[in-house]
Scaffold this motif. Structure first.
Motif, PDB file in Angstrom:
ATOM      1  N   LEU A 134     -14.338   0.965  -5.120  1.00  0.00           N
ATOM      2  CA  LEU A 134     -12.994   0.423  -4.939  1.00  0.00           C
ATOM      3  C   LEU A 134     -12.090   0.779  -6.113  1.00  0.00           C
ATOM      4  O   LEU A 134     -10.939   1.164  -5.933  1.00  0.00           O
ATOM      5  CB  LEU A 134     -13.155  -1.083  -4.811  1.00  0.00           C
TER       6      LEU A 134
ATOM      7  N   VAL B 146     -13.669  -4.112   0.537  1.00  0.00           N
ATOM      8  CA  VAL B 146     -14.012  -5.524   0.699  1.00  0.00           C
ATOM      9  C   VAL B 146     -14.497  -5.766   2.121  1.00  0.00           C
ATOM     10  O   VAL B 146     -15.486  -6.468   2.339  1.00  0.00           O
ATOM     11  CB  VAL B 146     -12.796  -6.412   0.353  1.00  0.00           C
TER      12      VAL B 146
ATOM     13  N   PHE C 178     -18.264  -4.703   2.532  1.00  0.00           N
ATOM     14  CA  PHE C 178     -19.348  -5.557   2.062  1.00  0.00           C
ATOM     15  C   PHE C 178     -19.340  -6.944   2.688  1.00  0.00           C
ATOM     16  O   PHE C 178     -20.384  -7.566   2.868  1.00  0.00           O
ATOM     17  CB  PHE C 178     -19.503  -5.548   0.526  1.00  0.00           C
ATOM     18  N   MET C 179     -18.141  -7.408   3.075  1.00  0.00           N
ATOM     19  CA  MET C 179     -18.097  -8.689   3.797  1.00  0.00           C
ATOM     20  C   MET C 179     -18.853  -8.555   5.126  1.00  0.00           C
ATOM     21  O   MET C 179     -19.648  -9.418   5.484  1.00  0.00           O
ATOM     22  CB  MET C 179     -16.640  -9.070   4.090  1.00  0.00           C
TER      23      MET C 179
ATOM     24  N   ALA D 158      -8.945  -0.992  -1.403  1.00  0.00           N
ATOM     25  CA  ALA D 158      -9.399  -2.370  -1.572  1.00  0.00           C
ATOM     26  C   ALA D 158      -9.822  -3.000  -0.253  1.00  0.00           C
ATOM     27  O   ALA D 158     -10.908  -3.566  -0.137  1.00  0.00           O
ATOM     28  CB  ALA D 158      -8.298  -3.191  -2.208  1.00  0.00           C
ATOM     29  N   ILE D 159      -8.984  -2.871   0.757  1.00  0.00           N
ATOM     30  CA  ILE D 159      -9.236  -3.601   2.000  1.00  0.00           C
ATOM     31  C   ILE D 159     -10.493  -3.087   2.683  1.00  0.00           C
ATOM     32  O   ILE D 159     -11.355  -3.871   3.112  1.00  0.00           O
ATOM     33  CB  ILE D 159      -8.022  -3.478   2.931  1.00  0.00           C
TER      34      ILE D 159
ATOM     35  N   MET E  70      -7.279  -8.531  -3.275  1.00  0.00           N
ATOM     36  CA  MET E  70      -6.464  -8.546  -2.065  1.00  0.00           C
ATOM     37  C   MET E  70      -5.289  -9.508  -2.101  1.00  0.00           C
ATOM     38  O   MET E  70      -4.260  -9.235  -1.488  1.00  0.00           O
ATOM     39  CB  MET E  70      -7.328  -8.794  -0.839  1.00  0.00           C
TER      40      MET E  70
ATOM     41  N   PHE F 122     -13.936 -11.726  -5.661  1.00  0.00           N
ATOM     42  CA  PHE F 122     -13.609 -10.347  -5.801  1.00  0.00           C
ATOM     43  C   PHE F 122     -12.492  -9.977  -4.826  1.00  0.00           C
ATOM     44  O   PHE F 122     -11.521  -9.313  -5.175  1.00  0.00           O
ATOM     45  CB  PHE F 122     -14.908  -9.623  -5.485  1.00  0.00           C
TER      46      PHE F 122
ATOM     47  N   VAL G 133     -20.581 -15.156   3.464  1.00  0.00           N
ATOM     48  CA  VAL G 133     -20.419 -14.170   2.391  1.00  0.00           C
ATOM     49  C   VAL G 133     -20.603 -14.865   1.041  1.00  0.00           C
ATOM     50  O   VAL G 133     -20.374 -16.059   0.918  1.00  0.00           O
ATOM     51  CB  VAL G 133     -19.029 -13.491   2.453  1.00  0.00           C
TER      52      VAL G 133
ATOM     53  N   VAL H 275     -22.420  -5.179  -3.936  1.00  0.00           N
ATOM     54  CA  VAL H 275     -21.114  -5.594  -4.451  1.00  0.00           C
ATOM     55  C   VAL H 275     -20.738  -4.741  -5.657  1.00  0.00           C
ATOM     56  O   VAL H 275     -19.605  -4.282  -5.784  1.00  0.00           O
ATOM     57  CB  VAL H 275     -21.137  -7.093  -4.821  1.00  0.00           C
TER      58      VAL H 275
ATOM     59  N   GLN I 208     -17.608  -2.318  -5.807  1.00  0.00           N
ATOM     60  CA  GLN I 208     -16.557  -2.534  -6.793  1.00  0.00           C
ATOM     61  C   GLN I 208     -16.196  -1.223  -7.499  1.00  0.00           C
ATOM     62  O   GLN I 208     -15.021  -0.917  -7.682  1.00  0.00           O
ATOM     63  CB  GLN I 208     -17.028  -3.569  -7.817  1.00  0.00           C
TER      64      GLN I 208
ATOM     65  N   LEU J 218       0.833  -1.198   0.000  1.00  0.00           N
ATOM     66  CA  LEU J 218       0.000   0.000   0.000  1.00  0.00           C
ATOM     67  C   LEU J 218       0.872   1.254   0.000  1.00  0.00           C
ATOM     68  O   LEU J 218       0.566   2.235  -0.661  1.00  0.00           O
ATOM     69  CB  LEU J 218      -0.934   0.009   1.211  1.00  0.00           C
TER      70      LEU J 218
END
Lengths: 402, 385
Positions: A362, A372, A375-376, A368-369, B235, B230, B223, A355, A359, A57
């Motif tokens: 993102l 994600v 939504f997780m 990114a982290i 990641m 994705f 999930v 999602v 996306q 990063l």
């Protein structure tokens, strides 16, 4: 000498004091050692990944943190349940719009697929040969084709529908074209909120009356009729309120002007094909669950109820279904979870769900982290809430054993 | 006509009743239709309405797919097929000529044309592997060896670079082999992981391990696979040490599928472990076997046999779910089909190509699900005896 005597020899009722020896042959010590080693390895591995991620990063000049959620989004969103303007609203609100779109697909999907699935499941047990065979073919065909392929096929077929000018239509009321399904909508006014509130009160009242009726049946054996109360509370009461407020009713019809429609409500082709595909797919699974649930109730239950003089419909409602429910609920829960999770396939046909919007966010921000992670976390909480609700319901209808 | 005797109305077996043929009202096609299609007024209405729609659908399908269909088109100028005949029947008839022209692309993706016999053999090897695994006489430890050897051979065939086969980079792999590779390698790699996780989740002596296993299973199952794929695609590259090159896309998808499959298979295996009578473990303990002896020699051989039918059903799910890799741009069967649709020559043949792919998926899944049903019936018969 007395120090070496085993205390069990002196007093057999006293158990020897368990002490942990620092030796591999002591099970307790061994289990602690193994666990420490496994956790250590796992933490080491995770630490290594985190270290790499941080370095990567830094190289890409991406700052971590959730600050970006307050920045202006600039993502156009075609369908939204709440007001959303890409020029003003933030990334956070855009993601929330996506969440609402996901919930819209999931909640309606659960209701529709439960109804359709139950009908098909009962249809498979029908004595009518044609019904039994048609539903069997439906279930088998739908379950053996990936849901994504089905969604894409529905979407393609939606796009091959005629232009708005040549659309299929039902009088001047509804139009089905490649722009989606156009329906008349009610112009919402304040009075409608009061009517809706009256309806909710009516439903609660009906439930309360139903409980009382069941109690009376348990005491006297005679069950008071429910439908007059239901009709009065759920229909007459809201209508009365609506009338008292001046009975406002203004319906906006879709109108064809030029090449497109003006006014009315729209069900977009994306949403329509997504919901249609998910409902048809999940209904096939629910049908199998309902069928096996009903078949799991012993035949003797039907016969005994018949001997008591109950009618077929009564037997199904009062005797068989309550017992079948106990078999049906757990697998049904996982189907509800599946339809919620499968709603993320929206991304393949361009419906902007959680999602899909995550996306886009993102890709624009490079976070990114965080993206994600959000939504997780959201999916986990949705899954968890459905599981908890269904477990509560399952416990409520479970057999009370004496 | 003589009135029936009392014995005959009661259905008793009298000599006269035995000699008479059963009346048409209980025997023959008319009676069958009365009993099964028109048994009451409601049933009659439903039969008529449903029958009308089913016949309409069937006639529509036959006239679109067979009668009005175009099966082949002449080769036009510049050596390309001439789709005029297809355009002419657009909407009324299927254009199967598109499949005839494009099946290489749909089945094998962008794999070099001259080498496409290699993925072809791989498909056959996969089928052989499934058939061998389906036979009960091969259900023994050696089966794992068969899987290992077959998967290595498949890898050699796909990559090449040995025995005079030119090397083919996995960027050009595509079509059905990718679908089969993702699902089969996914299951093969997820299985050992799943067994360990299932054992860990049932462990009573190692609470920390149990907690890790529960977290893993519930997190993954909570999930959607799309989210997981994705996540893997954005990641996993970040997890590698800085500057160590990029992570292969196919491998990323494969890792996501393995992690996903691991959680679901673990739950299936746990079901098998729970279904095994407790006496088995207690007897093994009484014999003084160690934990691993007990697990490997007593528990797993029995528990894994129990879970084969649900395992096949789970595998059908993965087989269908691999189609989701389309979303991160992996060239599986579905994406190569979509690429075929994008060909300008065959514009508007998407329904035919979707139908073709649906048929491929259907054949695989239907074969597996009827096998699983048959097996379940057979196993429960021998268990109930």
């Amino acid at each position: 000498m007395s120090a070496s005597v085993d205390p069990r020899l002196l007093n057999p009722r006293v158990a020897p004091k368990r002490t942990m020896r620092l030796s591999w042959s002591d099970p307790k010590f061994r289990s602690i050692l193994v666990q420490v080693a496994i956790i250590g390895l796992l933490l080491g591995f995770v630490g290594y990944l985190v270290h790499n991620t941080m370095q990567n990063l830094e190289i890409q000049h991406i700052a971590t943190g959730f600050g970006y959620l307050n920045r202006q989004a600039g993502i156009p969103i075609a369908e939204s349940l709440i007001s959303y303007n890409p020029a003003v609203n933030t990334y956070g609100r855009a993601i929330f719009v996506g969440l609402l779109n996901t919930l819209k697909v999931a909640v309606l999907g659960i209701v529709l697929s439960t109804i359709l699935g139950t009908l098909i499941g009962i249809g498979r047990l029908s004595r009518n040969w044609l019904i039994a065979k048609t539903t069997a073919v439906y279930v088998e065909a739908i379950r053996d084709i990936p849901v994504l392929l089905q969604l894409l096929l529905w979407y393609t077929l939606m796009q091959t529908l005629p232009q708005p000018r040549q659309s299929f239509h039902l009088g001047d009321i509804a139009y089905l074209s490649n722009r989606g399904l156009k329906l008349p909508i009610l112009v919402w006014q304040d009075a409608h909120w009061w009517t809706l509130a009256a309806f909710v009160v009516g439903v609660i009242g009906t439930f309360a009356w139903n409980r009382r009726a069941l109690k009376i049946r348990d005491e006297t054996g005679e069950k008071p009729a429910i439908w007059p109360a239901a009709l009065g509370l759920c229909v007459a009461f809201p209508v009365l309120i609506w009338g008292a407020l001046g009975a406002p009713l203004e319906i906006e019809l879709p109108k064809l002007t030029g090449f497109n429609f003006v006014g009315g409500g729209t069900i977009s082709p994306e949403y329509f094909s997504l919901e249609l595909g998910l409902v048809l797919y999940t209904a096939a699974y629910i049908a199998e669950i309902v069928r096996s649930g009903i078949q799991a109730v012993p035949q003797g239950q039907w016969e005994a109820a018949g001997a008591l003089g109950l009618r077929q419909g009564q037997i199904l409602r009062e005797i068989v279904l309550p017992q079948a429910m106990r078999v049906i609920i757990p697998p049904m829960t996982s189907q509800y979870l599946n339809i919620t999770k499968n709603s993320s396939l929206a991304v393949a046909i361009g419906y902007q769900d959680l999602v899909s919007i995550s996306q886009t966010v993102l890709n624009q921000t490079g976070q990114a982290i965080e993206g994600v992670g959000i939504f997780m976390a959201v999916y986990l909480s949705i899954s968890l809430s459905i599981s908890l609700f269904m477990n509560w319901y399952n416990a409520r209808i479970a057999l009370t054993e004496r | 006509m003589t009135p029936p005797t009392e014995a005959a109305t009661l259905g008793l077996h009298t000599p006269t009743a035995a000699r008479e043929r059963p009346p048409a009202s209980v025997y023959g096609p008319m009676a069958w239709m009365r009993a099964n299609l028109f048994s009451g007024w409601l049933s009659t209405i439903v039969t008529l309405v449903l029958g009308y729609f089913v016949l309409q659908l069937l006639f529509g399908m036959v006239s679109w797919g067979v009668i009005n269909a175009v099966w082949s088109v002449p080769i036009g100028a510049n050596n390309l097929p001439d789709p005029t005949a297809c355009r002419a029947v657009h909407g009324e008839g299927a254009c199967w000529a598109a499949i005839g022209d494009k099946w290489h692309l749909i089945l094998f993706g962008r794999y070099p044309f001259d080498e496409q016999w290699r993925p072809g053999i791989c498909i056959v090897l996969f089928l052989g592997l499934y058939i061998v695994s389906a036979m009960r006489r091969f259900w023994r430890a050696e089966l794992a060896l068969i899987w290992l050897v077959t998967l290595i051979v498949i890898g050699l065939l796909m990559w090449g670079g040995v025995f005079g086969m030119p090397y083919v980079s996995q960027d050009t792999w595509g079509g059905l082999p990718i679908t089969l590779i993702l699902s089969t390698f996914g299951l093969a790699a997820a299985f050992p992981l799943a067994v360990l996780v299932a054992l860990g989740r049932r462990s009573t002596k190692l609470p920390a391990v149990k907690l890790i296993c529960v977290l893993y299973v519930e997190l993954i199952r909570g999930v959607p696979l799309v989210g997981l794929l994705f996540m893997a695609s954005v990641m996993l590259p970040l997890f590698l040490p800085a500057g160590s090159g990029n992570f292969d896309k196919l491998l990323r998808a494969q890792i996501a599928i393995i992690l996903f499959a691991g959680a679901y298979v673990a739950e299936v295996v746990r079901g098998g472990l729970a279904a095994l009578p407790k006496g088995q473990a207690e007897a093994a303990d009484a014999l003084g076997l160690s934990y691993w002896q007990k697990t490997m020699k007593i528990i797993l051989p029995q528990a894994l046999r129990l879970v084969i039918p649900p395992l096949v059903n789970t595998f059908i799910g993965f087989f269908k779910d691999t189609s989701l890799v389309v979303i991160i741009g992996i060239f599986d069967l579905l994406l190569s089909g979509k690429t075929a649709m994008a060909d300008r020559t065959w514009q508007g043949t998407a329904p035919e190509i979707y139908g073709f792919m649906a048929l491929i998926y259907f054949c695989f899944c239907y074969a597996m699900s009827s096998y699983s049903r048959g097996l379940e019936a057979k196993l429960s018969r021998s268990r109930n005896r």
